[in-house]
Design a protein around this motif. Structure first.
Motif, PDB file in Angstrom:
ATOM      1  N   LEU A  27       3.244 -16.897  21.501  1.00 55.34           N
ATOM      2  CA  LEU A  27       2.332 -18.043  21.365  1.00 55.34           C
ATOM      3  C   LEU A  27       1.417 -17.747  20.210  1.00 55.34           C
ATOM      4  O   LEU A  27       1.063 -18.645  19.330  1.00 55.34           O
ATOM      5  CB  LEU A  27       1.745 -18.311  22.309  1.00 55.34           C
ATOM      6  CG  LEU A  27       2.297 -18.834  23.802  1.00 55.34           C
ATOM      7  CD1 LEU A  27       1.573 -19.077  24.996  1.00 55.34           C
ATOM      8  CD2 LEU A  27       2.827 -20.333  23.393  1.00 55.34           C
ATOM      9  N   TYR A  30       2.188 -18.615  16.635  1.00 51.43           N
ATOM     10  CA  TYR A  30       2.049 -20.228  16.279  1.00 51.43           C
ATOM     11  C   TYR A  30       0.814 -20.592  16.074  1.00 51.43           C
ATOM     12  O   TYR A  30       0.288 -21.389  15.377  1.00 51.43           O
ATOM     13  CB  TYR A  30       2.615 -21.018  17.160  1.00 51.43           C
ATOM     14  CG  TYR A  30       4.376 -20.991  17.092  1.00 51.43           C
ATOM     15  CD1 TYR A  30       5.024 -21.762  16.185  1.00 51.43           C
ATOM     16  CD2 TYR A  30       5.064 -20.109  18.133  1.00 51.43           C
ATOM     17  CE1 TYR A  30       6.335 -21.810  16.312  1.00 51.43           C
ATOM     18  CE2 TYR A  30       6.432 -20.258  18.164  1.00 51.43           C
ATOM     19  CZ  TYR A  30       7.084 -21.007  17.382  1.00 51.43           C
ATOM     20  OH  TYR A  30       8.378 -20.928  17.249  1.00 51.43           O
ATOM     21  N   ALA A  51       6.013 -24.367  19.732  1.00 56.27           N
ATOM     22  CA  ALA A  51       5.594 -23.333  20.566  1.00 56.27           C
ATOM     23  C   ALA A  51       6.089 -23.547  21.896  1.00 56.27           C
ATOM     24  O   ALA A  51       6.581 -22.681  22.502  1.00 56.27           O
ATOM     25  CB  ALA A  51       4.199 -23.109  20.154  1.00 56.27           C
ATOM     26  N   ASP A  52       5.560 -24.639  22.654  1.00 58.16           N
ATOM     27  CA  ASP A  52       6.090 -24.830  23.774  1.00 58.16           C
ATOM     28  C   ASP A  52       7.604 -24.670  24.221  1.00 58.16           C
ATOM     29  O   ASP A  52       8.028 -23.950  25.077  1.00 58.16           O
ATOM     30  CB  ASP A  52       5.851 -26.433  24.439  1.00 58.16           C
ATOM     31  CG  ASP A  52       4.388 -26.519  24.062  1.00 58.16           C
ATOM     32  OD1 ASP A  52       3.786 -27.086  25.327  1.00 58.16           O
ATOM     33  OD2 ASP A  52       3.705 -26.776  23.113  1.00 58.16           O
ATOM     34  N   VAL A  55       9.088 -20.747  23.469  1.00 61.95           N
ATOM     35  CA  VAL A  55       8.620 -20.016  24.763  1.00 61.95           C
ATOM     36  C   VAL A  55       9.458 -20.550  25.815  1.00 61.95           C
ATOM     37  O   VAL A  55       9.695 -19.199  26.522  1.00 61.95           O
ATOM     38  CB  VAL A  55       7.193 -19.991  24.769  1.00 61.95           C
ATOM     39  CG1 VAL A  55       6.673 -19.396  26.258  1.00 61.95           C
ATOM     40  CG2 VAL A  55       6.495 -19.544  23.719  1.00 61.95           C
ATOM     41  N   LEU A  95       3.513 -23.186  27.712  1.00 65.86           N
ATOM     42  CA  LEU A  95       1.978 -23.312  27.002  1.00 65.86           C
ATOM     43  C   LEU A  95       1.414 -24.113  27.720  1.00 65.86           C
ATOM     44  O   LEU A  95       1.589 -25.495  27.759  1.00 65.86           O
ATOM     45  CB  LEU A  95       2.131 -23.877  25.663  1.00 65.86           C
ATOM     46  CG  LEU A  95       1.306 -24.195  24.772  1.00 65.86           C
ATOM     47  CD1 LEU A  95       0.134 -23.120  24.937  1.00 65.86           C
ATOM     48  CD2 LEU A  95       1.415 -24.504  23.368  1.00 65.86           C
ATOM     49  N   THR A  98      -1.724 -27.593  25.845  1.00 62.08           N
ATOM     50  CA  THR A  98      -1.179 -27.616  24.453  1.00 62.08           C
ATOM     51  C   THR A  98      -2.265 -28.442  23.558  1.00 62.08           C
ATOM     52  O   THR A  98      -2.111 -27.977  22.174  1.00 62.08           O
ATOM     53  CB  THR A  98       0.410 -28.637  24.554  1.00 62.08           C
ATOM     54  OG1 THR A  98       1.155 -27.758  25.293  1.00 62.08           O
ATOM     55  CG2 THR A  98       0.728 -28.874  23.297  1.00 62.08           C
ATOM     56  N   PHE A 101      -4.491 -25.557  22.205  1.00 64.84           N
ATOM     57  CA  PHE A 101      -3.521 -24.898  21.081  1.00 64.84           C
ATOM     58  C   PHE A 101      -3.488 -25.375  19.835  1.00 64.84           C
ATOM     59  O   PHE A 101      -3.606 -24.895  18.873  1.00 64.84           O
ATOM     60  CB  PHE A 101      -2.339 -24.598  21.892  1.00 64.84           C
ATOM     61  CG  PHE A 101      -1.476 -23.507  21.279  1.00 64.84           C
ATOM     62  CD1 PHE A 101      -1.465 -22.267  21.450  1.00 64.84           C
ATOM     63  CD2 PHE A 101      -0.478 -23.986  20.091  1.00 64.84           C
ATOM     64  CE1 PHE A 101      -0.582 -21.515  20.775  1.00 64.84           C
ATOM     65  CE2 PHE A 101       0.408 -23.215  19.639  1.00 64.84           C
ATOM     66  CZ  PHE A 101       0.288 -21.815  19.817  1.00 64.84           C
ATOM     67  N   CYS A 110      -0.079 -19.052  29.447  1.00 63.25           N
ATOM     68  CA  CYS A 110       1.384 -19.152  29.758  1.00 63.25           C
ATOM     69  C   CYS A 110       1.460 -18.893  31.147  1.00 63.25           C
ATOM     70  O   CYS A 110       1.027 -17.669  31.488  1.00 63.25           O
ATOM     71  CB  CYS A 110       2.425 -18.248  28.653  1.00 63.25           C
ATOM     72  SG  CYS A 110       4.123 -18.318  29.440  1.00 63.25           S
TER      73      CYS A 110
END
Ligand code: IPD
Ligand code: CA
Ligand code: CA
Length: 302
Positions: A27, A30, A51-52, A55, A95, A98, A101, A110
């Motif tokens: 994570l 990113y 990213a979601d 991961v 994530l 979000t 983020f 996470c």
């Protein structure tokens, strides 16, 4: 508990901590860079990024490689099967937060939880706090809760202190009120798993998450709160009040032997968690705010 289960628990604990670290590291690669955002709903309230997805894939592949007879429920699967699920289920939110983020706000998490027959038995939450690489808050049933290698314990307070921080939804005053003044200054963090970690580590004195939480938001956090000595109440929103009861399992008693992935994915409920006395105080003092709409609905039994 059978020793076979104990051994399995040890393997789960080792894998959990490794995966939470790995997920956090990914994570952070990113974070703070421009990222493409897609929306899962037409109202554009539910964002998802690369990213979601990355991961989620990383976690799912690793879990099924190590535990091929377990099931994995991930937020980004967006699918449910009606196959009856095995004894062990990993529930992941790759994530959580979000929106924070993707806007560069370093409040996200996470969350990786493990259920045995519907009961949370292990969990790890990565949070980007503390040292540069972030921290892991984790717990295994019967073994206590930890922030990295340090044991954590929620003090058993009867009510929030004047200078305390507490978690309340942004829409709290539109729908709810307290019957008595309850101390504490509210914070809205934008990541449920992060909020669970903050209560477990004593930063927030309680959190009342009164919307309908999803199973991946809370699966890890619930065992961490429990093992840190906290209290968790799950709500059932009635017409005139919310009925609060102790949280024990994601399976309804009646459905215990007949749960499928699709049903579990649909679990939604409000929760209050924190020190035992504080949580009881909140449950006793929380009520719906008067609303003509609710009153008319109740009157005409709509
Ligand atoms: C969201 C965050 C947010 C909460 C939303 C969740 P996501 O999770 O936890 O705080 O208000 O209900 O859906 O979508 O960022 O994983
Ligand atoms: Ca998510
Ligand atoms: Ca989430």
């Amino acid at each position: 508990m059978a020793s076979e289960d104990n051994l399995h628990l040890l393997e789960i604990e080792t894998e959990l901590k490794l995966l939470a670290k790995e997920a956090g590291k990914t994570l952070l690669t990113y974070f703070g860079k421009p990222i493409h955002i897609e929306y899962k709903d037409s109202a554009q309230t539910d964002p998802v990024t690369e990213a979601d997805k990355t991961v989620q894939d990383l976690l799912k592949t690793s879990i099924l490689k190590s535990f091929p007879d377990h099931a994995v429920i991930g937020e980004e699967d967006q699918t449910g099967t009606n196959k009856t699920i095995p004894k062990y289920v990993w529930v992941i939110d790759p994530l959580d937060g979000t929106r924070n983020f993707s806007n560069g706000l370093r409040i996200f998490a996470c969350s990786i939880g493990v259920l045995r027959d519907g009961i949370p038995i292990a969990g790890a939450i990565f949070i980007p706090t503390g040292n540069k690489g972030g921290d892991i808050v984790h717990a295994v049933i019967g073994k206590g809760a930890y922030l990295n290698d340090t044991a954590i314990k929620i003090p058993d307070r009867g009510s929030p202190e004047s200078a305390s921080l507490v978690g309340l939804p942004g829409s709290f005053h539109n729908y709810y009120q307290f019957t008595n003044r309850i101390k504490g200054e509210p914070r809205i963090l934008g990541s449920i798993a992060y909020e669970l970690a903050m209560v477990a580590t004593g930063v927030l004195q309680y959190s009342a998450l009164l919307g309908s939480l999803a199973i991946w938001d809370v699966a890890a956090g619930l065992i961490i709160i429990k093992e840190a000595g906290g209290n968790i109440k799950v709500g059932n929103k009635g017409k005139t009040k919310v009925i609060w009861s102790d949280f024990n399992s994601f399976y309804k008693q009646s459905a215990k032997n007949n749960v499928d992935v699709a049903t579990l994915r649909k679990w939604h409920a409000p929760l209050i968690f924190g020190a035992t006395g504080i949580v009881n105080l909140i449950c006793q003092n929380l009520e719906y705010k008067f609303s003509w709409k609710r009153s008319l609905k109740n009157l005409f039994k709509i």
